[in-house]
Design an enzyme around this catalytic site. Sequence first.
Site, PDB file in Angstrom:
ATOM      1  N   SER A 136       0.862  -1.167   0.000  1.00  0.00           N
ATOM      2  CA  SER A 136       0.000   0.000   0.000  1.00  0.00           C
ATOM      3  C   SER A 136       0.904   1.225   0.000  1.00  0.00           C
ATOM      4  CB  SER A 136      -0.882  -0.014   1.249  1.00  0.00           C
ATOM      5  OG  SER A 136      -1.635   1.174   1.334  1.00  0.00           O
ATOM      6  N   LYS A 162      -1.061  -1.080  -4.481  1.00  0.00           N
ATOM      7  CA  LYS A 162      -2.235  -0.276  -4.116  1.00  0.00           C
ATOM      8  C   LYS A 162      -1.770   1.157  -3.922  1.00  0.00           C
ATOM      9  CE  LYS A 162      -4.610   0.121   0.315  1.00  0.00           C
ATOM     10  NZ  LYS A 162      -5.286  -0.655   1.377  1.00  0.00           N
ATOM     11  N   LYS A 164      -3.027   5.131  -2.811  1.00  0.00           N
ATOM     12  CA  LYS A 164      -4.070   5.889  -2.127  1.00  0.00           C
ATOM     13  C   LYS A 164      -4.531   7.003  -3.058  1.00  0.00           C
ATOM     14  CE  LYS A 164      -4.065   3.912   1.995  1.00  0.00           C
ATOM     15  NZ  LYS A 164      -5.271   3.365   2.642  1.00  0.00           N
ATOM     16  N   ASP A 189      -7.212   2.948  -3.197  1.00  0.00           N
ATOM     17  CA  ASP A 189      -7.940   3.011  -1.926  1.00  0.00           C
ATOM     18  C   ASP A 189      -8.206   4.474  -1.587  1.00  0.00           C
ATOM     19  OD1 ASP A 189      -8.966   2.733   0.622  1.00  0.00           O
ATOM     20  OD2 ASP A 189      -7.193   1.760   1.490  1.00  0.00           O
ATOM     21  N   GLU A 214     -11.054   0.511  -3.422  1.00  0.00           N
ATOM     22  CA  GLU A 214     -11.326   0.219  -2.014  1.00  0.00           C
ATOM     23  C   GLU A 214     -11.986   1.415  -1.324  1.00  0.00           C
ATOM     24  OE1 GLU A 214      -7.783  -1.160  -0.050  1.00  0.00           O
ATOM     25  OE2 GLU A 214      -8.657  -1.060   1.946  1.00  0.00           O
ATOM     26  N   ASP A 239     -13.601  -1.912   3.073  1.00  0.00           N
ATOM     27  CA  ASP A 239     -12.663  -1.977   4.194  1.00  0.00           C
ATOM     28  C   ASP A 239     -13.408  -1.470   5.438  1.00  0.00           C
ATOM     29  OD1 ASP A 239     -10.714  -1.389   6.115  1.00  0.00           O
ATOM     30  OD2 ASP A 239      -9.337  -0.385   4.765  1.00  0.00           O
ATOM     31  N   LYS A 263      -9.427  -6.824   8.179  1.00  0.00           N
ATOM     32  CA  LYS A 263      -8.393  -6.368   9.110  1.00  0.00           C
ATOM     33  C   LYS A 263      -8.735  -6.927  10.481  1.00  0.00           C
ATOM     34  CE  LYS A 263      -7.122  -2.099   6.761  1.00  0.00           C
ATOM     35  NZ  LYS A 263      -7.365  -0.650   6.680  1.00  0.00           N
ATOM     36  N   GLY A 291      -3.803  -3.939   6.239  1.00  0.00           N
ATOM     37  CA  GLY A 291      -2.794  -3.573   7.239  1.00  0.00           C
ATOM     38  C   GLY A 291      -3.102  -2.232   7.850  1.00  0.00           C
TER      39      GLY A 291
HETATM   40  O1  OSB Z   1      -7.174   1.844   4.454  1.00  0.00           O
HETATM   41  O2  OSB Z   1      -5.929   0.147   4.259  1.00  0.00           O
HETATM   42  C1  OSB Z   1      -6.140   1.264   4.739  1.00  0.00           C
HETATM   43  C2  OSB Z   1      -3.057   2.381   6.715  1.00  0.00           C
HETATM   44  C3  OSB Z   1      -3.649   3.070   7.741  1.00  0.00           C
HETATM   45  C4  OSB Z   1      -5.014   3.203   7.756  1.00  0.00           C
HETATM   46  C5  OSB Z   1      -5.794   2.633   6.757  1.00  0.00           C
HETATM   47  C6  OSB Z   1      -5.206   1.914   5.721  1.00  0.00           C
HETATM   48  C7  OSB Z   1      -3.816   1.825   5.699  1.00  0.00           C
HETATM   49  C8  OSB Z   1      -3.090   1.178   4.619  1.00  0.00           C
HETATM   50  C9  OSB Z   1      -1.698   0.705   4.941  1.00  0.00           C
HETATM   51  O3  OSB Z   1      -3.493   1.098   3.484  1.00  0.00           O
HETATM   52  C10 OSB Z   1      -1.560  -0.765   4.981  1.00  0.00           C
HETATM   53  C11 OSB Z   1      -0.215  -1.134   5.528  1.00  0.00           C
HETATM   54  O4  OSB Z   1       0.752  -1.035   4.780  1.00  0.00           O
HETATM   55  O5  OSB Z   1      -0.126  -1.500   6.713  1.00  0.00           O
HETATM   56 MG    MG Z   2      -8.318   0.669   3.155  1.00  0.00          MG
END
Ligand code: OSB
Ligand code: MG
Length: 369
Positions: A136, A162, A164, A189, A214, A239, A263, A291
Amino acid sequence: MRIERITLRQIRMPLVHFFETSFGRTTTRDIILVEAQGEGMSGWGEVTAGENPFYNEEWTAAAWLILREYVAPRVLGRPLAGAHEVGRLSEHIRGHQMARGGLEAAAWDLEARREGVPLWKKIGGGARREIPCGVSIGIQNTVAELLETIERELAAGYQRIKIKIKPGWDIDVVRQVRERFPAIKLMADANSAYTLADAEHLRRLDEFYLMMIEQPLSHDDIIDHAELQSKLATPLCLDECIRTAHHVEQAVRLRACGIINIKLGRVGGFGEARRVHGAAQAAGIPVWCGGMLESGVGRAHNIALATLPDFVLPGDVSASRRYWERDIIHPPVEVTPHGTIAIRDTPGFGYDLDTGYIRHLTVREECLG
Ligand code: OSB
Ligand code: MG
């Protein structure tokens, strides 16, 4: 089994690189570790709440209070048939799944260590010996930096990327990534940055054949996601919206998504994670493990979780070195050149704790019981 003592520790760990989402930038993590002791052994869990209530309503300081005032007192000293009972003991609390999940996961680790079995076996996993991994990648200062980061992660072997997105960092950015990397598994995401009024705008993402988008809409709105899904060719992945197995059933009934991110903390621990997994599997919906920028403890739990059968898509669980100069477990989590994490057969979550380093990072500690 009986949990005689619970120690809460808040550790402060600077990230190797800031992580930015539509709701803000994180540079340093404040993480609660939960140590559950019983019969001379310890199990460890991690509270995956953020430092601020922006991803969901939980945050580190509140999680500490919920654990101390409501969760721990219900569990301490009580005879337990097993770790599966721990989640039930705090089910009367509204929300606060991440706080509750921290102790629940510690109880599973304790039970697995007491029985001398790996945690993945204890939770009914083991469907695969290697977990497929993606990364991510947060919002960067420039698109050039994003492209460079993607290049590096692909070279390291990661199986999917992925990125953001948020209004102002979306269509154009995805277009540039796609032009540069036409054949990679790519997804986006949004962390709830859009509303249904943006449906036409989001439809423009369809031309980039993303694996999924996402959580584009509100953190608690399955109905709007269903309406958006009916307008998009790209599968939606939920999510934030999915906190219980019942939410999965509702999302399935409404056709709100094609994929679910599970999660551990968001659903309150292994008990509900398994029920969420079962509900998705029954509906033919593939899942992957999300994560929350975890330390090694939460990361190790995620690895165990991702050995359940329906975790067929690459998750956001990646190598320790992407987050930390030095992790609190030994060895650190590493990724193979083909983008997987090999599961370990050591009892419990499978890694040693670097207790000296944890002590060094601890900014707050409290013993309960
Ligand atoms: O939406 O998946 C998410 C990190 C913090 C809060 C929300 C998210 C995330 C990530 C990071 O996408 C995932 C990771 O690398 O741990
Ligand atoms: Mg997410």
